[in-house]
Design an enzyme around this catalytic site. Structure first.
Site, PDB file in Angstrom:
ATOM      1  N   ASN A 269      12.497  25.637 -12.383  1.00  0.00           N
ATOM      2  CA  ASN A 269      11.410  26.165 -11.546  1.00  0.00           C
ATOM      3  C   ASN A 269      11.766  27.616 -11.228  1.00  0.00           C
ATOM      4  O   ASN A 269      12.625  27.868 -10.390  1.00  0.00           O
ATOM      5  CB  ASN A 269      11.293  25.324 -10.268  1.00  0.00           C
ATOM      6  CG  ASN A 269      10.279  25.916  -9.293  1.00  0.00           C
ATOM      7  OD1 ASN A 269       9.547  26.837  -9.629  1.00  0.00           O
ATOM      8  ND2 ASN A 269      10.248  25.369  -8.079  1.00  0.00           N
ATOM      9  N   TRP A 270      11.096  28.511 -11.901  1.00  0.00           N
ATOM     10  CA  TRP A 270      11.444  29.923 -11.757  1.00  0.00           C
ATOM     11  C   TRP A 270      10.905  30.526 -10.463  1.00  0.00           C
ATOM     12  O   TRP A 270      11.217  31.676 -10.142  1.00  0.00           O
ATOM     13  CB  TRP A 270      10.915  30.719 -12.952  1.00  0.00           C
ATOM     14  CG  TRP A 270      11.563  30.380 -14.261  1.00  0.00           C
ATOM     15  CD1 TRP A 270      12.513  29.410 -14.493  1.00  0.00           C
ATOM     16  CD2 TRP A 270      11.312  31.001 -15.523  1.00  0.00           C
ATOM     17  NE1 TRP A 270      12.856  29.398 -15.819  1.00  0.00           N
ATOM     18  CE2 TRP A 270      12.141  30.368 -16.482  1.00  0.00           C
ATOM     19  CE3 TRP A 270      10.468  32.033 -15.953  1.00  0.00           C
ATOM     20  CZ2 TRP A 270      12.137  30.740 -17.830  1.00  0.00           C
ATOM     21  CZ3 TRP A 270      10.466  32.396 -17.293  1.00  0.00           C
ATOM     22  CH2 TRP A 270      11.295  31.756 -18.212  1.00  0.00           C
ATOM     23  N   LYS A 271      10.047  29.783  -9.766  1.00  0.00           N
ATOM     24  CA  LYS A 271       9.426  30.297  -8.530  1.00  0.00           C
ATOM     25  C   LYS A 271       8.797  31.661  -8.827  1.00  0.00           C
ATOM     26  O   LYS A 271       8.245  31.848  -9.916  1.00  0.00           O
ATOM     27  CB  LYS A 271      10.463  30.318  -7.401  1.00  0.00           C
ATOM     28  CG  LYS A 271      11.158  28.940  -7.271  1.00  0.00           C
ATOM     29  CD  LYS A 271      11.973  28.760  -6.048  1.00  0.00           C
ATOM     30  CE  LYS A 271      12.559  27.341  -6.048  1.00  0.00           C
ATOM     31  NZ  LYS A 271      13.334  27.036  -4.856  1.00  0.00           N
TER      32      LYS A 271
ATOM     33  N   HIS B 181       5.775  20.892  -4.159  1.00  0.00           N
ATOM     34  CA  HIS B 181       7.079  21.495  -3.861  1.00  0.00           C
ATOM     35  C   HIS B 181       7.174  21.818  -2.369  1.00  0.00           C
ATOM     36  O   HIS B 181       6.176  22.170  -1.735  1.00  0.00           O
ATOM     37  CB  HIS B 181       7.257  22.769  -4.695  1.00  0.00           C
ATOM     38  CG  HIS B 181       8.655  23.287  -4.652  1.00  0.00           C
ATOM     39  ND1 HIS B 181       9.098  24.077  -3.615  1.00  0.00           N
ATOM     40  CD2 HIS B 181       9.709  23.101  -5.474  1.00  0.00           C
ATOM     41  CE1 HIS B 181      10.380  24.348  -3.829  1.00  0.00           C
ATOM     42  NE2 HIS B 181      10.768  23.775  -4.945  1.00  0.00           N
TER      43      HIS B 181
ATOM     44  N   GLU C  92       8.234  24.339  -0.866  1.00  0.00           N
ATOM     45  CA  GLU C  92       7.759  25.681  -0.492  1.00  0.00           C
ATOM     46  C   GLU C  92       6.241  25.703  -0.378  1.00  0.00           C
ATOM     47  O   GLU C  92       5.684  26.407   0.465  1.00  0.00           O
ATOM     48  CB  GLU C  92       8.282  26.713  -1.514  1.00  0.00           C
ATOM     49  CG  GLU C  92       9.772  26.966  -1.306  1.00  0.00           C
ATOM     50  CD  GLU C  92      10.551  27.309  -2.556  1.00  0.00           C
ATOM     51  OE1 GLU C  92       9.955  27.763  -3.551  1.00  0.00           O
ATOM     52  OE2 GLU C  92      11.784  27.107  -2.544  1.00  0.00           O
TER      53      GLU C  92
ATOM     54  N   GLU D 152      13.953  16.569  -3.684  1.00  0.00           N
ATOM     55  CA  GLU D 152      14.496  17.877  -3.333  1.00  0.00           C
ATOM     56  C   GLU D 152      14.669  17.958  -1.811  1.00  0.00           C
ATOM     57  O   GLU D 152      13.719  18.330  -1.106  1.00  0.00           O
ATOM     58  CB  GLU D 152      13.552  18.985  -3.798  1.00  0.00           C
ATOM     59  CG  GLU D 152      13.337  19.012  -5.293  1.00  0.00           C
ATOM     60  CD  GLU D 152      12.980  20.401  -5.794  1.00  0.00           C
ATOM     61  OE1 GLU D 152      13.694  20.894  -6.663  1.00  0.00           O
ATOM     62  OE2 GLU D 152      12.020  20.996  -5.285  1.00  0.00           O
TER      63      GLU D 152
ATOM     64  N   GLY E  69      18.027  26.303  -2.348  1.00  0.00           N
ATOM     65  CA  GLY E  69      18.374  27.717  -2.219  1.00  0.00           C
ATOM     66  C   GLY E  69      19.471  27.997  -1.197  1.00  0.00           C
ATOM     67  O   GLY E  69      19.695  29.142  -0.831  1.00  0.00           O
TER      68      GLY E  69
ATOM     69  N   SER F 151      20.066  23.265  -5.082  1.00  0.00           N
ATOM     70  CA  SER F 151      21.374  23.854  -5.375  1.00  0.00           C
ATOM     71  C   SER F 151      22.105  23.125  -6.508  1.00  0.00           C
ATOM     72  O   SER F 151      23.327  23.028  -6.492  1.00  0.00           O
ATOM     73  CB  SER F 151      22.235  23.920  -4.104  1.00  0.00           C
ATOM     74  OG  SER F 151      21.615  24.770  -3.146  1.00  0.00           O
TER      75      SER F 151
ATOM     76  N   GLY G 215      16.173  25.584  -9.414  1.00  0.00           N
ATOM     77  CA  GLY G 215      15.629  26.887  -9.032  1.00  0.00           C
ATOM     78  C   GLY G 215      16.544  27.996  -9.498  1.00  0.00           C
ATOM     79  O   GLY G 215      16.566  28.386 -10.662  1.00  0.00           O
ATOM     80  N   GLY G 216      17.361  28.496  -8.570  1.00  0.00           N
ATOM     81  CA  GLY G 216      18.207  29.661  -8.832  1.00  0.00           C
ATOM     82  C   GLY G 216      18.983  29.603 -10.136  1.00  0.00           C
ATOM     83  O   GLY G 216      18.987  30.568 -10.916  1.00  0.00           O
TER      84      GLY G 216
HETATM   85  P1  13P Z   1      17.547  25.842  -5.975  1.00  0.00           P
HETATM   86  O1  13P Z   1      18.065  25.231  -7.245  1.00  0.00           O
HETATM   87  O2  13P Z   1      17.502  27.341  -6.029  1.00  0.00           O
HETATM   88  O3  13P Z   1      18.208  25.287  -4.763  1.00  0.00           O
HETATM   89  O4  13P Z   1      15.979  25.426  -5.878  1.00  0.00           O
HETATM   90  C1  13P Z   1      15.647  24.103  -6.051  1.00  0.00           C
HETATM   91  C2  13P Z   1      14.170  24.015  -6.183  1.00  0.00           C
HETATM   92  O5  13P Z   1      13.453  24.283  -5.243  1.00  0.00           O
HETATM   93  C3  13P Z   1      13.623  23.621  -7.478  1.00  0.00           C
HETATM   94  O6  13P Z   1      12.268  23.321  -7.382  1.00  0.00           O
END
Ligand code: 13P
Length: 254
Positions: free
Chosen positions: A9-11, A94, A96, A162, A168, A208, A229-230
């Site tokens: 997930n590149w956000k 998600h 967010e 999640e 994050g 994470s 994500g990251g």
């Molecule tokens: P991180 O891997 O950056 O913690 O993000 C997880 C995420 O929100 C994937 O959708």
């Protein structure tokens, strides 16, 4: 055994130029065939990504979708439009979207239904906040967030657990916390679709997830991959996580 799925997930990262160079490098990797890999760039980068991934083994996902097929919804993107582009997956619900953009369980289910009706596979996200965990409400939250699942088509569905406090933050769920939540979600899937279907459905862990903890988390019996994500933004770390999944698929433990 369920095929492992590793989704990035590149956000709101990587415009067209960065998307193109990242995917070029990813496609040049010798990706293990035992793992399903999906990248979810931002909307603006989807057309470029779709051209690059046409016919490739790496799947393409969007990060959101509207619940109507068309109409006066300024700023929104409909599922048939994504399907026409060659997008095969979409992330729905998600945290967010839930905390920053007013997503509710009802809107998440509506989006997921629309996506599935257009032939897309849905990665449906759930997870508790730190306050909810501290109050001992984790399972109640997961129960509420999965209460509409029966409205969905299990043939085009993966869940993603999640925990919001792990997203994050660098602080991942412990293997015990992750397995306990995933096992609970498997029971919820069984309630919605029956035990046989639930056994076949993938539940991804997100929060994470990185090369340093991937083997441990991906080894858990009810963890069937990751939503990252990251660590999905960097080719080396994303590819290392994919390789950790392949090692689990092959039954290798190192
Ligand atoms: P991180 O891997 O950056 O913690 O993000 C997880 C995420 O929100 C994937 O959708």
């Amino acid at each position: 055994m369920r095929r492992l799925l590793i989704a990035g997930n590149w956000k709101m990262h990587k415009g067209v130029a960065e998307t193109t160079s990242f995917l070029e490098s990813l496609l040049a990797e010798d990706l293990p065939p035992a793992v399903d890999v999906v990248c979810c760039p931002p909307f603006a980068s989807l057309p470029a990504a779709a051209m690059m991934l046409a016919g490739a083994e790496v799947g393409l996902g969007a990060q959101n979708v509207h619940w109507e097929a068309s109409g006066a919804f300024t700023g929104e993107v409909a599922a048939p439009m994504l399907a026409e582009l060659g997008v095969g997956w979409v992330i729905v619900g998600h945290s967010e979207r839930r905390t920053l953009f007013g997503e509710t369980d009802a809107t998440a289910v509506a989006r997921a239904r629309a996506a599935q009706a257009a032939g897309l596979e849905v990665i449906y996200c759930v997870g508790e906040t730190l306050a909810e965990r501290d109050q001992g409400a984790t399972f109640a939250v997961l129960e509420r967030q999965t209460s509409g699942l029966a409205e969905l088509d299990p043939r085009r569905l993966a869940l993603a657990y999640e925990p919001v406090w792990a997203i994050g933050t660098g602080r991942n769920a412990s293997p015990e916390q992750a397995e306990e939540a995933h096992a609970f979600l498997r029971v919820r899937l069984a309630g919605a679709f029956g035990g046989g279907a639930a056994e076949g459905l993938r539940i991804l862990y997100g929060g994470s997830l990185k090369p340093a903890n991937a083997r441990q988390l991906l080894a858990l019996p009810d963890v069937d991959g990751g939503l990252i994500g990251g660590a999905s933004l960097d080719l080396r770390s994303f590819s290392d996580i994919i390789r950790a999944a392949a090692a689990r698929a092959a039954g290798v433990d190192s």
